[in-house]
Design a protein around this motif. Structure first.
Motif, PDB file in Angstrom:
ATOM      1  N   PRO A  39     -48.558   2.071  14.923  1.00  0.00           N
ATOM      2  CA  PRO A  39     -48.733   3.358  14.225  1.00  0.00           C
ATOM      3  C   PRO A  39     -47.499   4.264  14.278  1.00  0.00           C
ATOM      4  O   PRO A  39     -47.122   4.855  13.265  1.00  0.00           O
ATOM      5  CB  PRO A  39     -49.924   4.005  14.950  1.00  0.00           C
ATOM      6  CG  PRO A  39     -50.671   2.859  15.548  1.00  0.00           C
ATOM      7  CD  PRO A  39     -49.620   1.866  15.930  1.00  0.00           C
ATOM      8  N   VAL A  40     -46.859   4.356  15.465  1.00  0.00           N
ATOM      9  CA  VAL A  40     -45.709   5.253  15.571  1.00  0.00           C
ATOM     10  C   VAL A  40     -44.506   4.710  14.805  1.00  0.00           C
ATOM     11  O   VAL A  40     -43.694   5.481  14.273  1.00  0.00           O
ATOM     12  CB  VAL A  40     -45.338   5.516  17.049  1.00  0.00           C
ATOM     13  CG1 VAL A  40     -46.404   6.359  17.728  1.00  0.00           C
ATOM     14  CG2 VAL A  40     -45.122   4.212  17.806  1.00  0.00           C
ATOM     15  N   ILE A  41     -44.379   3.402  14.732  1.00  0.00           N
ATOM     16  CA  ILE A  41     -43.296   2.818  13.939  1.00  0.00           C
ATOM     17  C   ILE A  41     -43.538   3.090  12.453  1.00  0.00           C
ATOM     18  O   ILE A  41     -42.601   3.420  11.704  1.00  0.00           O
ATOM     19  CB  ILE A  41     -43.177   1.302  14.197  1.00  0.00           C
ATOM     20  CG1 ILE A  41     -42.733   1.051  15.638  1.00  0.00           C
ATOM     21  CG2 ILE A  41     -42.184   0.665  13.229  1.00  0.00           C
ATOM     22  CD1 ILE A  41     -42.707  -0.410  16.039  1.00  0.00           C
ATOM     23  N   MET A  42     -44.787   2.978  12.029  1.00  0.00           N
ATOM     24  CA  MET A  42     -45.124   3.264  10.628  1.00  0.00           C
ATOM     25  C   MET A  42     -44.870   4.730  10.297  1.00  0.00           C
ATOM     26  O   MET A  42     -44.410   5.068   9.203  1.00  0.00           O
ATOM     27  CB  MET A  42     -46.590   2.907  10.365  1.00  0.00           C
ATOM     28  CG  MET A  42     -46.914   1.419  10.504  1.00  0.00           C
ATOM     29  SD  MET A  42     -46.101   0.405   9.267  1.00  0.00           S
ATOM     30  CE  MET A  42     -47.003   0.890   7.801  1.00  0.00           C
ATOM     31  N   PHE A  49     -37.590   3.839  16.289  1.00  0.00           N
ATOM     32  CA  PHE A  49     -38.001   2.939  17.369  1.00  0.00           C
ATOM     33  C   PHE A  49     -36.773   2.297  18.015  1.00  0.00           C
ATOM     34  O   PHE A  49     -36.700   2.156  19.231  1.00  0.00           O
ATOM     35  CB  PHE A  49     -38.941   1.858  16.826  1.00  0.00           C
ATOM     36  CG  PHE A  49     -39.575   1.005  17.878  1.00  0.00           C
ATOM     37  CD1 PHE A  49     -40.593   1.496  18.684  1.00  0.00           C
ATOM     38  CD2 PHE A  49     -39.146  -0.303  18.085  1.00  0.00           C
ATOM     39  CE1 PHE A  49     -41.183   0.705  19.660  1.00  0.00           C
ATOM     40  CE2 PHE A  49     -39.718  -1.105  19.058  1.00  0.00           C
ATOM     41  CZ  PHE A  49     -40.742  -0.601  19.847  1.00  0.00           C
ATOM     42  N   ARG A  50     -35.788   1.926  17.196  1.00  0.00           N
ATOM     43  CA  ARG A  50     -34.583   1.283  17.714  1.00  0.00           C
ATOM     44  C   ARG A  50     -33.681   2.259  18.484  1.00  0.00           C
ATOM     45  O   ARG A  50     -32.762   1.842  19.178  1.00  0.00           O
ATOM     46  CB  ARG A  50     -33.772   0.666  16.568  1.00  0.00           C
ATOM     47  CG  ARG A  50     -34.421  -0.542  15.921  1.00  0.00           C
ATOM     48  CD  ARG A  50     -33.393  -1.313  15.098  1.00  0.00           C
ATOM     49  NE  ARG A  50     -34.031  -2.253  14.197  1.00  0.00           N
ATOM     50  CZ  ARG A  50     -34.294  -2.025  12.912  1.00  0.00           C
ATOM     51  NH1 ARG A  50     -33.936  -0.852  12.381  1.00  0.00           N
ATOM     52  NH2 ARG A  50     -34.886  -2.920  12.166  1.00  0.00           N
ATOM     53  N   SER A  51     -33.938   3.551  18.336  1.00  0.00           N
ATOM     54  CA  SER A  51     -33.132   4.524  19.083  1.00  0.00           C
ATOM     55  C   SER A  51     -33.408   4.447  20.582  1.00  0.00           C
ATOM     56  O   SER A  51     -32.648   4.990  21.387  1.00  0.00           O
ATOM     57  CB  SER A  51     -33.395   5.947  18.574  1.00  0.00           C
ATOM     58  OG  SER A  51     -34.710   6.380  18.897  1.00  0.00           O
TER      59      SER A  51
END
Length: 306
Positions: A39-42, A49-51
C-alpha cells in the motif's frame, strides 16, 4: 503435485506455487511483511521506497530481536543498518556483565555472526557473504555463556525434523551433521569430524532440492568458520568453555573474585555450593549436576568453567 511430464519426461516447470498451487493454478505466495509494503509503495511510489536501504536491498526490514539482549521485540530499520546499531543502540546490548559473543540471523537456517563483524551492514548480500541470511527476520543475540557447538547442534536437531525427506542430501545429510555434532558435544569427537562437517555441509548446500536443505548447513558452517577454536576445545581438550555441554564441564569458584554473597548457594538445586556468608564459597563436584545456575546467578563472575 508431480514434476513428471508426459511419457515420463521431466517437467521443465518446477512444482512451486507460482506454477501450480491452490486448485492446481498458479498461486501468489508472499509473507505479511511484503504485503504490508504494497500500500505505501502504491501511495508514495517506488522512488520513495528506494530512498531507504541500499542499492540492492531497498526499503526497510523488520527484525525480531531475542536472546541475550536488554530490549526484545520487533524493530523496523532501513536496510543497511549495522548489526552494532540494531543490537546495542536499539536493543540496548547484552544484559548484566556478560559479553556479546554472536548473533544468529535468518531463523533456524541462519548463520552465526561473531563480534568481529558487528559493523556489518544488514542487507541480503552482506548477510549472505558472512555465511548467514535475511530469512525470516529473526535475530537472536548470544552472550559468552553460549556454546556455539551446542547452538549448531540445537538448530540441526530442529531442521532434521523439518526435512520432508524427499531428497537424500537433505534427509541423510542433515542427520549425519547432527550425529557428528552430538558426538562432539558428548566429548566423543575427533579432529577428522571438522573436515567431515564441512564436506557434508557443502554437499547438502549444493545438492539439496529446496531452500530448507540448501540453507540447513549454515549454523554448522558459520560456527566452524568463526568459532573453530571452540570446536577444538571440545574435541582436543574435552572441555566446553561456556559450561553448557554437561559431559565436558566442571564448575569452580574463583576465591579471589567471590565475596560470599551466597546467591549461588541459595539457588543451587542440589546444595552443591558451600561456604560461610561473606567468605569465598566452593562447589562440591560430587553433588554438582552441572545445571549452570551458579554461573548464571553470579553477579561477580566468580563462577568459572574448567
Amino acid at each position: 503435485s508431480s514434476i513428471e511430464g508426459k511419457r515420463g519426461m521431466p517437467n521443465p516447470r518446477p512444482p512451486y506455487p507460482a506454477y501450480r498451487g491452490l486448485w492446481g493454478k498458479p498461486t501468489l505466495i508472499n509473507n505479511v511483511e511484503t504485503l504490508a509494503n504494497v500500500p505505501v509503495i502504491m501511495l508514495r511510489g517506488a522512488d520513495w521506497f528506494r530512498s531507504f536501504g541500499t542499492a540492492n536491498s531497498a526499503g526497510t526490514k523488520t527484525f525480531a530481536l531475542a536472546g541475550k539482549i536488554k530490549n526484545t521485540g520487533l524493530v523496523e530499520v532501513p536496510m543497511g543498518t549495522s548489526l552494532r546499531d540494531i543490537i546495542f543502540t536499539i536493543g540496548g546490548g547484552v544484559p548484566g556483565k556478560r559479553k556479546f559473543k554472536a548473533v544468529q540471523t535468518g531463523g533456524p537456517s541462519g548463520g552465526c555472526i561473531p563480534e568481529s563483524l558487528l559493523d556489518l551492514k544488514v542487507d541480503f548480500d552482506s548477510l549472505g557473504e558472512a555465511g548467514s541470511m535475511m530469512g525470516s527476520g529473526g535475530m537472536i543475540v548470544m552472550d559468552d555463556r553460549t556454546c556455539m557447538v551446542e547452538v549448531a547442534r540445537y538448530y540441526l536437531q530442529f531442521l532434521a525434523g523439518e526435512s520432508c525427506g524427499k531428497c537424500v542430501p537433505c534427509r541423510e545429510g542433515i542427520r549425519s551433521l547432527l550425529d557428528i555434532l552430538e558426538r562432539i558435544c558428548n566429548g566423543e569427537g575427533c579432529l577428522e569430524d571438522l573436515d567431515l562437517l564441512e564436506d557434508i555441509g557443502e554437499t547438502v548446500k549444493t545438492a539439496a532440492l529446496c531452500a530448507l536443505g540448501r540453507t540447513a548447513p549454515n549454523p554448522v558452517l558459520s560456527t566452524i568458520k568463526y568459532f573453530r577454536d571452540e570446536y577444538l576445545e571440545h574435541i582436543v581438550n574435552h572441555r566446553c568453555p561456556a559450561g553448557v555441554c554437561k559431559e565436558l564441564s566442571e564448575f569452580y569458584i574463583d576465591a579471589e573474585m567471590c565475596n560470599g554473597c551466597g546467591l549461588c548457594a541459595k539457588n543451587c538445586p542440589v546444595d552443591a555450593v558451600q561456604g560461610e556468608k561473606k567468605q569465598p564459597h566452593v562447589i562440591d563436584n560430587s553433588k554438582c549436576i552441572k545445571c549452570g545456575e551458579c554461573i548464571n546467578d553470579c553477579q561477580f563472575l566468580a563462577v568459572k568453567v574448567r
